[in-house]
Design a protein around this motif. Structure first.
Motif, PDB file in Angstrom:
ATOM      1  N   TYR A   1       0.880  -1.173   0.000  1.00 56.48           N
ATOM      2  CA  TYR A   1       0.000   0.000   0.000  1.00 56.48           C
ATOM      3  C   TYR A   1       0.914   1.218   0.000  1.00 56.48           C
ATOM      4  CZ  TYR A   1      -3.622  -3.309   1.315  1.00 56.48           C
ATOM      5  OH  TYR A   1      -4.486  -4.368   1.331  1.00 56.48           O
ATOM      6  N   GLU A   2       0.690   2.113  -0.945  1.00 58.68           N
ATOM      7  CA  GLU A   2       1.661   3.194  -1.110  1.00 58.68           C
ATOM      8  C   GLU A   2       0.986   4.524  -1.435  1.00 58.68           C
ATOM      9  OE1 GLU A   2       5.672   2.369  -3.050  1.00 58.68           O
ATOM     10  OE2 GLU A   2       4.621   3.536  -4.562  1.00 58.68           O
ATOM     11  N   LYS A   3       1.568   5.571  -0.893  1.00 58.36           N
ATOM     12  CA  LYS A   3       1.166   6.930  -1.257  1.00 58.36           C
ATOM     13  C   LYS A   3       2.449   7.706  -1.502  1.00 58.36           C
ATOM     14  CE  LYS A   3       0.032  11.217   0.919  1.00 58.36           C
ATOM     15  NZ  LYS A   3      -1.075  11.914   1.519  1.00 58.36           N
ATOM     16  N   SER A   4       2.476   8.519  -2.565  1.00 56.22           N
ATOM     17  CA  SER A   4       3.690   9.307  -2.800  1.00 56.22           C
ATOM     18  C   SER A   4       3.355  10.791  -2.819  1.00 56.22           C
ATOM     19  CB  SER A   4       4.363   8.895  -4.109  1.00 56.22           C
ATOM     20  OG  SER A   4       3.583   9.306  -5.200  1.00 56.22           O
ATOM     21  N   PHE A   5       4.330  11.562  -2.408  1.00 58.58           N
ATOM     22  CA  PHE A   5       4.154  13.016  -2.357  1.00 58.58           C
ATOM     23  C   PHE A   5       5.400  13.663  -2.950  1.00 58.58           C
ATOM     24  CE2 PHE A   5       4.157  17.112   0.095  1.00 58.58           C
ATOM     25  CZ  PHE A   5       3.083  17.645  -0.588  1.00 58.58           C
ATOM     26  N   TYR A   6       5.208  14.353  -4.059  1.00 53.16           N
ATOM     27  CA  TYR A   6       6.321  14.946  -4.803  1.00 53.16           C
ATOM     28  C   TYR A   6       6.326  16.451  -4.613  1.00 53.16           C
ATOM     29  CZ  TYR A   6       8.559  16.705  -9.120  1.00 53.16           C
ATOM     30  OH  TYR A   6       9.328  17.385 -10.028  1.00 53.16           O
ATOM     31  N   ARG A   7       7.490  17.003  -4.358  1.00 51.09           N
ATOM     32  CA  ARG A   7       7.638  18.468  -4.357  1.00 51.09           C
ATOM     33  C   ARG A   7       8.775  18.793  -5.304  1.00 51.09           C
ATOM     34  NH1 ARG A   7       5.855  21.478   0.255  1.00 51.09           N
ATOM     35  NH2 ARG A   7       6.938  23.232  -0.663  1.00 51.09           N
ATOM     36  N   GLY A   8       8.517  19.648  -6.235  1.00 51.80           N
ATOM     37  CA  GLY A   8       9.563  20.006  -7.192  1.00 51.80           C
ATOM     38  C   GLY A   8       9.622  21.496  -7.397  1.00 51.80           C
ATOM     39  N   GLY A   9      10.799  22.000  -7.637  1.00 47.92           N
ATOM     40  CA  GLY A   9      10.975  23.424  -7.898  1.00 47.92           C
ATOM     41  C   GLY A   9      11.956  23.614  -9.037  1.00 47.92           C
ATOM     42  N   GLN A  10      11.744  24.683  -9.790  1.00 54.55           N
ATOM     43  CA  GLN A  10      12.625  24.945 -10.915  1.00 54.55           C
ATOM     44  C   GLN A  10      12.713  26.447 -11.125  1.00 54.55           C
ATOM     45  OE1 GLN A  10      11.208  23.254 -14.548  1.00 54.55           O
ATOM     46  NE2 GLN A  10      12.822  24.160 -15.766  1.00 54.55           N
ATOM     47  N   ILE A  11      13.915  26.933 -11.304  1.00 52.03           N
ATOM     48  CA  ILE A  11      14.077  28.341 -11.639  1.00 52.03           C
ATOM     49  C   ILE A  11      14.923  28.406 -12.904  1.00 52.03           C
ATOM     50  CG2 ILE A  11      16.084  28.656 -10.077  1.00 52.03           C
ATOM     51  CD1 ILE A  11      14.912  31.520  -9.613  1.00 52.03           C
ATOM     52  N   SER A  12      14.487  29.206 -13.846  1.00 51.54           N
ATOM     53  CA  SER A  12      15.289  29.311 -15.066  1.00 51.54           C
ATOM     54  C   SER A  12      15.416  30.771 -15.491  1.00 51.54           C
ATOM     55  CB  SER A  12      14.707  28.452 -16.177  1.00 51.54           C
ATOM     56  OG  SER A  12      13.504  28.973 -16.615  1.00 51.54           O
ATOM     57  N   ILE A  13      16.592  31.082 -15.945  1.00 54.91           N
ATOM     58  CA  ILE A  13      16.879  32.437 -16.431  1.00 54.91           C
ATOM     59  C   ILE A  13      17.454  32.273 -17.827  1.00 54.91           C
ATOM     60  CG2 ILE A  13      18.233  34.539 -16.032  1.00 54.91           C
ATOM     61  CD1 ILE A  13      18.450  33.506 -13.069  1.00 54.91           C
ATOM     62  N   GLY A  14      16.830  32.891 -18.785  1.00 56.94           N
ATOM     63  CA  GLY A  14      17.320  32.736 -20.151  1.00 56.94           C
ATOM     64  C   GLY A  14      17.194  34.031 -20.920  1.00 56.94           C
ATOM     65  N   ILE A  15      18.163  34.299 -21.745  1.00 55.07           N
ATOM     66  CA  ILE A  15      18.083  35.472 -22.619  1.00 55.07           C
ATOM     67  C   ILE A  15      18.233  34.976 -24.051  1.00 55.07           C
ATOM     68  CG2 ILE A  15      19.070  37.732 -23.197  1.00 55.07           C
ATOM     69  CD1 ILE A  15      20.232  37.761 -20.351  1.00 55.07           C
ATOM     70  N   PRO A  16      17.127  34.961 -24.798  1.00 60.25           N
ATOM     71  CA  PRO A  16      17.205  34.451 -26.172  1.00 60.25           C
ATOM     72  C   PRO A  16      17.921  35.446 -27.093  1.00 60.25           C
ATOM     73  CG  PRO A  16      14.964  35.140 -25.636  1.00 60.25           C
ATOM     74  CD  PRO A  16      15.793  35.408 -24.433  1.00 60.25           C
ATOM     75  N   LEU A  17      19.093  35.086 -27.530  1.00 61.76           N
ATOM     76  CA  LEU A  17      19.898  35.983 -28.379  1.00 61.76           C
ATOM     77  C   LEU A  17      20.241  35.323 -29.700  1.00 61.76           C
ATOM     78  CD1 LEU A  17      22.431  37.117 -25.629  1.00 61.76           C
ATOM     79  CD2 LEU A  17      20.629  38.531 -26.579  1.00 61.76           C
ATOM     80  N   SER A  18      19.630  34.167 -29.963  1.00 61.01           N
ATOM     81  CA  SER A  18      20.068  33.372 -31.113  1.00 61.01           C
ATOM     82  C   SER A  18      19.907  34.118 -32.445  1.00 61.01           C
ATOM     83  CB  SER A  18      19.328  32.046 -31.146  1.00 61.01           C
ATOM     84  OG  SER A  18      17.951  32.299 -31.139  1.00 61.01           O
ATOM     85  N   ASP A  19      18.966  35.061 -32.511  1.00 59.11           N
ATOM     86  CA  ASP A  19      18.796  35.807 -33.759  1.00 59.11           C
ATOM     87  C   ASP A  19      19.916  36.813 -33.974  1.00 59.11           C
ATOM     88  OD1 ASP A  19      16.577  34.459 -34.450  1.00 59.11           O
ATOM     89  OD2 ASP A  19      15.166  35.905 -33.588  1.00 59.11           O
ATOM     90  N   ILE A  20      20.601  37.165 -32.894  1.00 61.49           N
ATOM     91  CA  ILE A  20      21.636  38.196 -33.003  1.00 61.49           C
ATOM     92  C   ILE A  20      23.034  37.583 -33.048  1.00 61.49           C
ATOM     93  CG2 ILE A  20      22.559  40.302 -31.922  1.00 61.49           C
ATOM     94  CD1 ILE A  20      19.792  40.338 -30.370  1.00 61.49           C
ATOM     95  N   ILE A  21      23.319  36.706 -32.066  1.00 60.03           N
ATOM     96  CA  ILE A  21      24.690  36.181 -31.997  1.00 60.03           C
ATOM     97  C   ILE A  21      24.755  34.653 -32.118  1.00 60.03           C
ATOM     98  CG2 ILE A  21      25.662  38.120 -30.696  1.00 60.03           C
ATOM     99  CD1 ILE A  21      25.353  36.355 -28.171  1.00 60.03           C
ATOM    100  N   LYS A  22      23.688  34.061 -32.612  1.00 67.03           N
ATOM    101  CA  LYS A  22      23.644  32.611 -32.844  1.00 67.03           C
ATOM    102  C   LYS A  22      23.857  31.778 -31.584  1.00 67.03           C
ATOM    103  CE  LYS A  22      23.119  33.312 -37.231  1.00 67.03           C
ATOM    104  NZ  LYS A  22      21.751  33.310 -37.728  1.00 67.03           N
ATOM    105  N   THR A  23      23.615  32.337 -30.462  1.00 64.05           N
ATOM    106  CA  THR A  23      23.686  31.573 -29.222  1.00 64.05           C
ATOM    107  C   THR A  23      22.728  32.210 -28.219  1.00 64.05           C
ATOM    108  OG1 THR A  23      25.133  30.628 -27.563  1.00 64.05           O
ATOM    109  CG2 THR A  23      25.595  32.890 -28.187  1.00 64.05           C
TER     110      THR A  23
END
Lengths: 154, 131
Positions: free
Chosen positions: A87-109
């Motif tokens: 007999y089982e019960k699970s409890f998940y806690r997850g966190g995520q932080i992301s910081i991104g600057i899309p520059l691929s149109d300017i400097i290809k990265t």
């Protein structure tokens, strides 16, 4: 005369600083909204699992008793000369932080920084039966009572 | 007049800031992994008499069959999930709760039901706060 003019200027200095702060906050919020994200998930799977009742005694209790008390198990496992109900019960806690600057149109990265962590805690009650349906062993673990941060960094 | 304008500007800024932070949405969702399981049909099951084929005719094909050394276990289950989410400008908070209805039949090597157990808890799935 100078002191008097200073006194009259002071009250207006505060609101203008506040105004600047608000503008900065507003611009930061607006500009960062596409680049910064923070996500927190909580996932609960299954019903509460109670600890084994003291009346359930190895060598005496039968499969019928356990099924009557706890209902259908989450898993059934064959162990050749025995079988287990889990007999089982699970409890998940997850966190995520992301910081991104899309520059691929300017400097290809693009600049992207992401940090994520998650923790799944489980309550698990296991009964092991002999093939004749008599309880052989029982065990219980209450994972959800473990602290979130200490468990994560352990 | 200048002070009044400043106050108005500050009020507008504060309002804009609050609006930009609060711009987002709340979502509630509900999902079901459904199969028709009639709880009242369990009254037609008698351990020692009901056969495996009776079980299949009453409840349909099992979701899962577990091979045991002294027979088989037929497992029937279905679930209900409820989700709550809040999206602010840069923050996403989500809560999911999944609960199950489950029936298990133990069937011996003579194809007779020896034991069965059931739990009907899918209605207990709840919309929780994600904090």
């Amino acid at each position: 005369m100078e002191a008097a003019s200073n006194q009259t200027r002071q009250p207006t200095a505060c609101p203008s600083n506040l105004g600047r702060l608000l503008i900065i906050l507003l611009l930061m919020t607006l500009f960062s909204s596409g680049c910064v994200s923070f996500r927190v998930d909580r996932i609960n799977d299954g019903a509460e699992v109670p600890p084994p009742a003291p009346e359930l005694i190895s060598g005496k209790t039968t499969l019928t008793d356990v099924l009557a008390r706890y209902g259908a198990p989450t898993h059934i496992v064959d162990m050749q000369e025995a079988f287990a109900l889990v007999y089982e019960k699970s409890f998940y806690r997850g966190g995520q932080i992301s910081i991104g600057i899309p520059l691929s149109d300017i400097i290809k990265t693009s600049f992207n920084l992401e940090a994520a962590g998650n923790l799944t805690r489980r309550d698990r009650l296991t009964f092991i039966f002999a093939n004749d349906g008599v309880l052989r062993e029982k065990s219980f673990e209450k994972g959800t009572s473990q602290p979130l941060w200490n468990s994560f960094w352990k | 007049m200048g002070g009044k304008n400043m106050k108005l500007l500050l009020s507008m800024m504060t309002l804009l800031l609050i609006l930009s932070i609060a711009a987002g949405c709340a979502v509630i969702g509900r999902g079901k992994d459904f199969r028709p399981i009639e709880e009242n049909r369990l009254s037609q099951v008698t351990p020692g008499k009901t056969t495996a084929s009776d079980v299949v005719s009453l409840f349909g094909p099992p979701t899962q069959i577990v091979k045991l050394s002294n027979g088989n276990a037929y497992i029937y289950d279905r679930s209900q999930s409820k989700a709550t989410g809040f999206w602010f400008v840069i923050v996403t908070l989500a809560n999911y709760d999944t609960q199950y209805d489950r029936i298990v039949f133990f069937i011996n090597n003579n194809n007779l039901v020896t034991h069965y157990g059931s739990s009907f808890k899918s209605d207990a799935a709840a919309y929780g706060m994600p904090f």
